[in-house]
Motif scaffolding. Structure first.
Motif, PDB file in Angstrom:
ATOM      1  N   ALA A   1      -4.076  11.386 -10.650  1.00 25.48           N
ATOM      2  CA  ALA A   1      -3.379  10.650  -9.594  1.00 25.48           C
ATOM      3  C   ALA A   1      -4.225   9.484  -9.087  1.00 25.48           C
ATOM      4  O   ALA A   1      -5.439   9.608  -8.880  1.00 25.48           O
ATOM      5  CB  ALA A   1      -3.042  11.598  -8.452  1.00 25.48           C
ATOM      6  N   LEU A   2      -3.564   8.357  -8.887  1.00 21.05           N
ATOM      7  CA  LEU A   2      -4.255   7.143  -8.460  1.00 21.05           C
ATOM      8  C   LEU A   2      -3.584   6.582  -7.216  1.00 21.05           C
ATOM      9  O   LEU A   2      -2.472   6.062  -7.284  1.00 21.05           O
ATOM     10  CB  LEU A   2      -4.233   6.106  -9.584  1.00 21.05           C
ATOM     11  CG  LEU A   2      -5.036   4.820  -9.337  1.00 21.05           C
ATOM     12  CD1 LEU A   2      -6.526   5.127  -9.280  1.00 21.05           C
ATOM     13  CD2 LEU A   2      -4.744   3.785 -10.423  1.00 21.05           C
ATOM     14  N   THR A   3      -4.261   6.696  -6.087  1.00 15.63           N
ATOM     15  CA  THR A   3      -3.790   6.062  -4.864  1.00 15.63           C
ATOM     16  C   THR A   3      -4.368   4.657  -4.771  1.00 15.63           C
ATOM     17  O   THR A   3      -5.310   4.304  -5.491  1.00 15.63           O
ATOM     18  CB  THR A   3      -4.232   6.861  -3.628  1.00 15.63           C
ATOM     19  OG1 THR A   3      -5.682   6.846  -3.561  1.00 15.63           O
ATOM     20  CG2 THR A   3      -3.739   8.294  -3.687  1.00 15.63           C
ATOM     21  N   TRP A   4      -3.827   3.860  -3.864  1.00 16.91           N
ATOM     22  CA  TRP A   4      -4.364   2.522  -3.684  1.00 16.91           C
ATOM     23  C   TRP A   4      -5.815   2.583  -3.216  1.00 16.91           C
ATOM     24  O   TRP A   4      -6.675   1.842  -3.703  1.00 16.91           O
ATOM     25  CB  TRP A   4      -3.535   1.721  -2.688  1.00 16.91           C
ATOM     26  CG  TRP A   4      -4.252   0.490  -2.236  1.00 16.91           C
ATOM     27  CD1 TRP A   4      -4.710   0.190  -0.997  1.00 16.91           C
ATOM     28  CD2 TRP A   4      -4.628  -0.626  -3.073  1.00 16.91           C
ATOM     29  NE1 TRP A   4      -5.354  -1.021  -0.984  1.00 16.91           N
ATOM     30  CE2 TRP A   4      -5.322  -1.542  -2.258  1.00 16.91           C
ATOM     31  CE3 TRP A   4      -4.465  -0.911  -4.425  1.00 16.91           C
ATOM     32  CZ2 TRP A   4      -5.833  -2.743  -2.737  1.00 16.91           C
ATOM     33  CZ3 TRP A   4      -4.986  -2.107  -4.918  1.00 16.91           C
ATOM     34  CH2 TRP A   4      -5.654  -3.012  -4.083  1.00 16.91           C
ATOM     35  N   GLN A   5      -6.116   3.478  -2.288  1.00 17.30           N
ATOM     36  CA  GLN A   5      -7.467   3.575  -1.758  1.00 17.30           C
ATOM     37  C   GLN A   5      -8.460   3.921  -2.868  1.00 17.30           C
ATOM     38  O   GLN A   5      -9.563   3.361  -2.927  1.00 17.30           O
ATOM     39  CB  GLN A   5      -7.511   4.629  -0.641  1.00 17.30           C
ATOM     40  CG  GLN A   5      -6.753   4.251   0.624  1.00 17.30           C
ATOM     41  CD  GLN A   5      -5.243   4.394   0.506  1.00 17.30           C
ATOM     42  OE1 GLN A   5      -4.722   4.926  -0.491  1.00 17.30           O
ATOM     43  NE2 GLN A   5      -4.531   3.914   1.518  1.00 17.30           N
ATOM     44  N   ARG A   6      -8.061   4.812  -3.757  1.00 13.38           N
ATOM     45  CA  ARG A   6      -8.958   5.189  -4.850  1.00 13.38           C
ATOM     46  C   ARG A   6      -9.132   4.042  -5.836  1.00 13.38           C
ATOM     47  O   ARG A   6     -10.247   3.793  -6.323  1.00 13.38           O
ATOM     48  CB  ARG A   6      -8.415   6.426  -5.567  1.00 13.38           C
ATOM     49  CG  ARG A   6      -9.308   6.875  -6.721  1.00 13.38           C
ATOM     50  CD  ARG A   6      -8.883   8.193  -7.329  1.00 13.38           C
ATOM     51  NE  ARG A   6      -9.630   8.426  -8.553  1.00 13.38           N
ATOM     52  CZ  ARG A   6      -9.112   8.581  -9.764  1.00 13.38           C
ATOM     53  NH1 ARG A   6      -7.796   8.568  -9.904  1.00 13.38           N
ATOM     54  NH2 ARG A   6      -9.869   8.765 -10.812  1.00 13.38           N
ATOM     55  N   TYR A   7      -8.047   3.344  -6.151  1.00 14.07           N
ATOM     56  CA  TYR A   7      -8.157   2.240  -7.104  1.00 14.07           C
ATOM     57  C   TYR A   7      -9.075   1.148  -6.553  1.00 14.07           C
ATOM     58  O   TYR A   7      -9.928   0.620  -7.262  1.00 14.07           O
ATOM     59  CB  TYR A   7      -6.780   1.670  -7.420  1.00 14.07           C
ATOM     60  CG  TYR A   7      -6.783   0.686  -8.576  1.00 14.07           C
ATOM     61  CD1 TYR A   7      -7.474   0.976  -9.750  1.00 14.07           C
ATOM     62  CD2 TYR A   7      -6.105  -0.523  -8.492  1.00 14.07           C
ATOM     63  CE1 TYR A   7      -7.486   0.092 -10.819  1.00 14.07           C
ATOM     64  CE2 TYR A   7      -6.106  -1.419  -9.551  1.00 14.07           C
ATOM     65  CZ  TYR A   7      -6.798  -1.106 -10.709  1.00 14.07           C
ATOM     66  OH  TYR A   7      -6.821  -1.989 -11.764  1.00 14.07           O
TER      67      TYR A   7
ATOM     68  N   PHE B   1       2.582   1.597  -3.410  1.00  7.28           N
ATOM     69  CA  PHE B   1       1.608   1.993  -4.424  1.00  7.28           C
ATOM     70  C   PHE B   1       1.353   3.492  -4.339  1.00  7.28           C
ATOM     71  O   PHE B   1       1.344   4.207  -5.351  1.00  7.28           O
ATOM     72  CB  PHE B   1       0.309   1.217  -4.209  1.00  7.28           C
ATOM     73  CG  PHE B   1      -0.674   1.298  -5.345  1.00  7.28           C
ATOM     74  CD1 PHE B   1      -0.841   0.232  -6.213  1.00  7.28           C
ATOM     75  CD2 PHE B   1      -1.447   2.429  -5.532  1.00  7.28           C
ATOM     76  CE1 PHE B   1      -1.754   0.295  -7.258  1.00  7.28           C
ATOM     77  CE2 PHE B   1      -2.364   2.506  -6.571  1.00  7.28           C
ATOM     78  CZ  PHE B   1      -2.519   1.445  -7.442  1.00  7.28           C
ATOM     79  N   ASN B   2       1.173   4.009  -3.128  1.00  2.00           N
ATOM     80  CA  ASN B   2       0.882   5.429  -2.952  1.00  2.00           C
ATOM     81  C   ASN B   2       2.090   6.319  -3.209  1.00  2.00           C
ATOM     82  O   ASN B   2       1.939   7.502  -3.523  1.00  2.00           O
ATOM     83  CB  ASN B   2       0.334   5.683  -1.546  1.00  2.00           C
ATOM     84  CG  ASN B   2      -1.049   5.092  -1.349  1.00  2.00           C
ATOM     85  OD1 ASN B   2      -1.780   4.843  -2.312  1.00  2.00           O
ATOM     86  ND2 ASN B   2      -1.418   4.841  -0.106  1.00  2.00           N
ATOM     87  N   ALA B   3       3.296   5.760  -3.084  1.00  2.00           N
ATOM     88  CA  ALA B   3       4.509   6.545  -3.313  1.00  2.00           C
ATOM     89  C   ALA B   3       4.970   6.514  -4.764  1.00  2.00           C
ATOM     90  O   ALA B   3       5.836   7.299  -5.162  1.00  2.00           O
ATOM     91  CB  ALA B   3       5.640   6.033  -2.420  1.00  2.00           C
TER      92      ALA B   3
ATOM     93  N   VAL C   1       0.836  -1.212   0.000  1.00  2.00           N
ATOM     94  CA  VAL C   1       0.000   0.000   0.000  1.00  2.00           C
ATOM     95  C   VAL C   1       0.861   1.248   0.000  1.00  2.00           C
ATOM     96  O   VAL C   1       0.621   2.200  -0.763  1.00  2.00           O
ATOM     97  CB  VAL C   1      -0.957  -0.016   1.204  1.00  2.00           C
ATOM     98  CG1 VAL C   1      -1.683   1.326   1.335  1.00  2.00           C
ATOM     99  CG2 VAL C   1      -1.966  -1.150   1.069  1.00  2.00           C
ATOM    100  N   GLU C   2       1.877   1.283   0.846  1.00  2.00           N
ATOM    101  CA  GLU C   2       2.737   2.463   0.914  1.00  2.00           C
ATOM    102  C   GLU C   2       3.512   2.664  -0.384  1.00  2.00           C
ATOM    103  O   GLU C   2       3.685   3.790  -0.853  1.00  2.00           O
ATOM    104  CB  GLU C   2       3.707   2.338   2.100  1.00  2.00           C
ATOM    105  CG  GLU C   2       3.038   2.400   3.462  1.00  2.00           C
ATOM    106  CD  GLU C   2       2.333   3.732   3.704  1.00  2.00           C
ATOM    107  OE1 GLU C   2       2.884   4.779   3.292  1.00  2.00           O
ATOM    108  OE2 GLU C   2       1.241   3.723   4.286  1.00  2.00           O
TER     109      GLU C   2
END
Length: 316
Positions: A298-304, A286-288, A283-284
């Motif tokens: 922008a695509l964060t893990w939470q959004r995906y 993916f977000n970085a 997760v970290e």
């Protein structure tokens, strides 16, 4: 290598710009090993190069080779296959040949050459300059091969191998590469099950669900094998979920994501799992990684994870 990784985050926006590669497909099996990989047989009792016995880097299949001293090593030095002397010389050569034939194509999808992979693979493996193969009957013929971070276990008796041997080997070599790029010293895989299987399926050229079928399955819920449903077609949806990321960001971005996971594992501080089963390292990272969606947003893990079906439905 570790010093380079310390500067990796700062380079991500530059590296990711416009980097995409096409999918490589597996090759079908041929019984013709008259042009097999050249090499020699050795006895580990003479060379001292015994099959590793660490429980960290072996799966239950590869453990079968711990006490087997016989091995075949290719002339390139990249591949070494251990197994029982009860197996034929051709069984050893055929396994080494398949590993040699497909590793460069698999690494090419990851945008890596062999030496780059060697320099970047997990520091804990005992033979970092080689792919270890293990001939073992614990791998059922229907499965044919299984990969761990340090070895690819292969069913012996090459004349019984399935038609799509090359595709299966490419799939398992992809797992082998994933594990080496994403783990530093973690004792367990850090990638979600859907991601690992989806990436391996794409690299091997296996079937993928069509984007308009995305509502048929929720691949991102399968963080581990225990989360997976019974439907066989789930693997096609794993490939779809992974391919969405690769299409939007490029294959190199996915390799950098694996590299970031290894960096986080090296630095510690993100052990454990989220409430939905993913490792915090994934997760970290993916977000970085600075990933984007198909619209370059922008695509964060939470959004995906939350908007997966929305994103897929607007991507075609």
């Amino acid at each position: 290598m570790r010093a380079c990784k310390g500067a990796l985050l700062a380079l991500i926006p530059v590296i990711l710009a416009g980097c995409k590669v096409s999918v490589s497909s597996g090759h079908d099996h041929s019984d013709d090993y008259s042009h097999s990989t050249p090499g020699f047989f050795f006895d580990a009792r003479d060379t001292g190069d015994h099959f590793p016995d660490s429980d960290w880097d072996l799966d239950t299949h590869a453990e079968a080779c711990i006490d087997e001293p016989l091995y075949f090593e290719s002339d390139s030095g990249r591949v070494r296959v251990y197994g029982s002397p009860a197996y034929s010389e051709t069984d050893f050569r055929a396994a080494a040949t398949e590993l040699e034939r497909h590793i460069d194509g698999v690494l090419g999808h990851y945008q890596l050459r062999w030496q780059e992979f060697v320099e970047d693979r997990s520091a804990a493996v005992p033979y970092p300059h080689q792919i270890l193969g293990c001939l073992t009957e614990s791998v059922l013929p229907d499965d044919f091969a299984e990969a761990s971070v340090s070895a690819v276990s292969i069913s012996p008796h090459h004349r019984q191998w399935p038609y799509k041997t090359g595709q299966i080997i490419s799939h398992q070599l992809s797992h082998f590469v994933q594990e080496n790029l994403s783990r530093y010293d973690a004792r367990h895989p850090l990638l979600p099950y859907w991601f690992a299987e989806g990436q391996a399926a794409v690299v091997a050229g296996e079937p993928m669900a069509s984007p308009y079928q995305h509502y048929d399955y929720d691949p991102l819920d399968d963080a581990t094998l225990l989360d997976a449903g019974p439907a066989d077609y789930r693997f096609e949806h794993y490939a779809l979920a992974y391919r969405y990321l690769e299409d939007a960001n490029g294959a190199l971005a996915m390799t950098i994501l694996l590299d970031l996971i290894q960096l986080i594992d090296w630095e510690d501080g993100f052990e454990g799992h989220t409430d939905t089963g993913e490792t915090w390292a994934f997760v970290e990272a993916f977000n970085a990684a600075g990933l984007v969606d198909h619209r370059n947003q922008a695509l964060t893990w939470q959004r995906y994870k939350t908007d997966y079906h929305y994103l897929l439905s607007h991507s075609y």
